[in-house]
Design an enzyme around this catalytic site. Structure first.
Site, mmCIF file in Angstrom:
data_model
loop_
_atom_site.group_PDB
_atom_site.id
_atom_site.type_symbol
_atom_site.label_atom_id
_atom_site.label_comp_id
_atom_site.label_asym_id
_atom_site.label_seq_id
_atom_site.Cartn_x
_atom_site.Cartn_y
_atom_site.Cartn_z
ATOM 1 N N TYR A 1 56.760 5.427 109.250
ATOM 2 C CA TYR A 1 56.429 6.803 109.847
ATOM 3 C C TYR A 1 55.170 6.705 110.587
ATOM 4 O O TYR A 1 54.134 5.957 110.036
ATOM 5 C CB TYR A 1 56.335 7.676 108.689
ATOM 6 C CG TYR A 1 57.415 8.421 107.973
ATOM 7 C CD1 TYR A 1 58.055 9.552 108.494
ATOM 8 C CD2 TYR A 1 57.738 7.995 106.734
ATOM 9 C CE1 TYR A 1 59.089 10.068 108.063
ATOM 10 C CE2 TYR A 1 59.082 8.495 106.283
ATOM 11 C CZ TYR A 1 59.596 9.563 106.700
ATOM 12 O OH TYR A 1 60.672 10.107 106.347
ATOM 13 N N TYR B 1 62.850 2.731 103.137
ATOM 14 C CA TYR B 1 61.580 2.189 103.134
ATOM 15 C C TYR B 1 60.959 2.394 101.624
ATOM 16 O O TYR B 1 61.650 3.344 101.024
ATOM 17 C CB TYR B 1 60.441 3.168 103.911
ATOM 18 C CG TYR B 1 60.450 4.573 103.784
ATOM 19 C CD1 TYR B 1 59.711 5.269 102.480
ATOM 20 C CD2 TYR B 1 61.089 5.326 104.481
ATOM 21 C CE1 TYR B 1 59.629 6.595 102.268
ATOM 22 C CE2 TYR B 1 61.267 6.840 104.158
ATOM 23 C CZ TYR B 1 60.339 7.506 103.270
ATOM 24 O OH TYR B 1 60.510 8.692 102.889
ATOM 25 N N ARG C 1 63.408 4.479 99.521
ATOM 26 C CA ARG C 1 63.974 5.608 99.894
ATOM 27 C C ARG C 1 65.417 5.108 100.636
ATOM 28 O O ARG C 1 65.153 4.289 101.632
ATOM 29 C CB ARG C 1 63.307 6.519 100.972
ATOM 30 C CG ARG C 1 62.090 7.252 100.291
ATOM 31 C CD ARG C 1 62.392 8.155 98.942
ATOM 32 N NE ARG C 1 63.582 8.906 99.039
ATOM 33 C CZ ARG C 1 63.973 10.104 99.720
ATOM 34 N NH1 ARG C 1 62.964 10.513 100.500
ATOM 35 N NH2 ARG C 1 64.955 10.700 99.598
ATOM 36 N N HIS D 1 67.138 8.229 105.824
ATOM 37 C CA HIS D 1 67.427 9.809 105.829
ATOM 38 C C HIS D 1 66.489 10.327 106.732
ATOM 39 O O HIS D 1 65.564 9.839 107.547
ATOM 40 C CB HIS D 1 66.845 10.160 104.427
ATOM 41 C CG HIS D 1 65.335 10.055 104.315
ATOM 42 N ND1 HIS D 1 64.973 9.051 103.550
ATOM 43 C CD2 HIS D 1 64.262 10.702 104.464
ATOM 44 C CE1 HIS D 1 63.631 8.890 103.608
ATOM 45 N NE2 HIS D 1 63.051 10.013 104.075
ATOM 46 N N HIS E 1 64.996 14.174 107.414
ATOM 47 C CA HIS E 1 64.386 15.405 106.992
ATOM 48 C C HIS E 1 64.910 16.726 107.930
ATOM 49 O O HIS E 1 64.537 16.613 108.963
ATOM 50 C CB HIS E 1 62.963 15.403 106.640
ATOM 51 C CG HIS E 1 62.504 14.363 105.642
ATOM 52 N ND1 HIS E 1 62.028 14.611 104.426
ATOM 53 C CD2 HIS E 1 62.076 13.025 105.977
ATOM 54 C CE1 HIS E 1 61.593 13.507 103.926
ATOM 55 N NE2 HIS E 1 61.456 12.459 104.806
HETATM 56 FE FE LIG Z 1 61.115 10.344 104.401
#
Ligand SMILES: [Fe+3]
Lengths: 246, 204
Positions: free
Chosen positions: A112, A151, A161, A164, A166
């Site tokens: 991110y 990640y 995770r 995905h 959001h």
């Molecule tokens: Fe996330």
């Protein structure tokens, strides 16, 4: 605009057994952030039956193109190019038009663009990770992005995770406000994820997994995933209590 | 078997996570150049009528530590009690007031701040008037489904005493968790996720 009269009835009650509980100790942060007293259940009032609705004037030309909306001119984000599309509906199966969808995601490496990000994967200088769009009259939407990577995150020693995206959704009333996540068909990390497992009902989890949609895949350009979103339904006004004198 | 109701199920909520700011307040997250403004950063878009107030507060976890990665949204009517929403059938709201605000809590001290106006009263479904209030919705890492609550005003003692929702609260000492403390033009509303002072959250 539609000829359909705006609906103003109360929303169907939320099924709290289907929705995740607040306290899910395997997702550790929830332990100290979950209310422990019972929620106060009340009928919808105008404060919940109304909600902000946003016009297309807020949208920029590239808001629905995460491949380009942060990229330098002539460049594009790295990663598998995909189109995500689907329909926002209510529990009665009616399309929710004019719904603002905002989305955010990691880059193709699972990183991110955020100060607090701790994963060693590389930043992509051409990928910001946010986008938005508004559904058409029947509730349809689509946007372009790159497929995010999975990640690791600090929860258990080795929790990952699944890939995905959001999603934040505004329907027609503030009671419909929803944030959720879209997962990708076939990802082996889905059943291992403590955040996915905050949802108890396997069917509710399946409803968050987007299938590959070969029919809408654009040859030599982008593959497609279909992700439908369901918001709370609302009663027709004829089922509402009438005020005295009305 | 009777006929099917043919209902769909609401999509399940998932936490907004630690990076909610990337999606909902990208400029705050230092992702510049994608959107001109963060959505909900200005509730007054012109000369809105009504009393201008500042709402501020913090959100505390079960240890009393403020959340520094949360996001708060508020929704309220204008000074006349009308909502700026297509589902508002009672009249037209003030065109210079959106009624919707969004604020990321400060990464250093956890504070959220809204520059808004004091809302007018809105009727309950049975026609009784509710006391003026602001609806809040809180999401953050560790919160699996957004939390709804309301803030009422400390300078509305009489209206609060008659408010249908506040009167539904069985444990009367908990009513105070929904009252913002007004001091001049500033209303302070702290939210406690757990503990003795746990805020009353709503299933609405
Ligand atoms: Fe996330």
């Amino acid at each position: 605009m539609s000829n359909r009269k705006p609906e103003t009835g109360a929303f169907f009650p939320r099924d709290r057994a289907w929705q995740p509980d607040a306290y899910t100790p395997w997702y550790k942060t929830s332990v100290l952030r979950s209310p422990q007293k019972a929620l106060l259940s009340i009928n919808n009032t105008l404060s919940e039956m109304t909600g902000p609705v946003f016009g297309h004037d807020i949208l920029g030309e590239l808001d629905d193109d995460l491949i380009h909306n942060f990229a330098k001119p002539g460049e594009s984000a790295i990663g598998p190019r995909i189109i995500v599309h689907g329909r926002v509906m209510d529990e009665r199966g009616r399309g929710v038009g004019g719904a603002l969808l905002e989305f955010w995601q990691a880059n193709a490496g699972g990183r991110y663009r955020h100060k607090k990000e701790g994963y060693v994967a590389a930043l992509d200088p051409n990928f910001g990770g946010c986008g938005r769009t508004i559904t058409d009259e029947d509730g349809h939407y689509s946007f372009r992005t790159i497929k995010p990577g999975p990640y690791p995150w600090p929860n258990g020693v080795n929790d990952w995770r699944p890939a995905h995206i959001h999603f934040s959704v505004f329907g027609h009333g503030f009671a419909q406000r929803l944030i959720t996540q879209m997962y990708f068909e076939g990802d082996p990390l889905i059943p291992l994820c403590p955040i996915v497992k905050t949802i108890a009902d396997p069917k509710a989890i399946e409803d968050l997994i987007a299938p590959l949609d070969m029919a809408n895949t654009i040859p030599m350009d982008a593959s497609a995933y279909k992700f439908d979103i369901v918001l709370r339904g609302r009663r027709s006004t004829m089922f509402e209590n009438r005020m005295e004198g009305n | 078997m009777p006929q099917s109701l043919n209902r769909l199920k609401e999509s399940a909520s998932q936490t907004a996570g630690p990076y909610v700011h990337i999606g909902l307040t990208p400029n705050f997250a230092e992702i510049g150049g994608v959107y001109a403004d963060d959505l909900g950063s200005r509730m007054l878009t012109g000369d809105a009528s009504g009393e201008r107030i500042t709402i501020k507060g913090r959100i505390f976890d079960g240890t009393g530590t403020p959340l520094k990665d949360a996001l708060v949204e508020i929704w309220q009517p204008d000074a006349a009690g009308l909502f700026n929403s297509p589902s508002e059938m009672r009249g037209s709201a003030d065109p210079h007031f959106t009624g919707f605000g969004r604020c990321a809590t400060d990464m250093a001290n956890g504070e959220f701040v809204f520059e808004t106006i004091k809302p007018g009263p809105v009727p309950y479904p049975d026609g009784r008037m509710q006391a003026p209030h602001v609806t809040l919705w809180i999401v953050a890492r560790g919160i699996n489904i957004g939390l709804h609550t309301r803030m009422y005003f400390s300078d509305e003692e009489k209206a609060n005493a008659d408010d249908p929702l506040l009167n539904r609260i069985e444990h009367r000492h908990r009513v105070a968790t929904l009252i913002g403390k007004r001091d001049g033009d500033v209303v302070t509303f702290d939210i406690h996720l757990q503990g003795d002072d746990e805020t009353v959250f709503l299933d609405i």
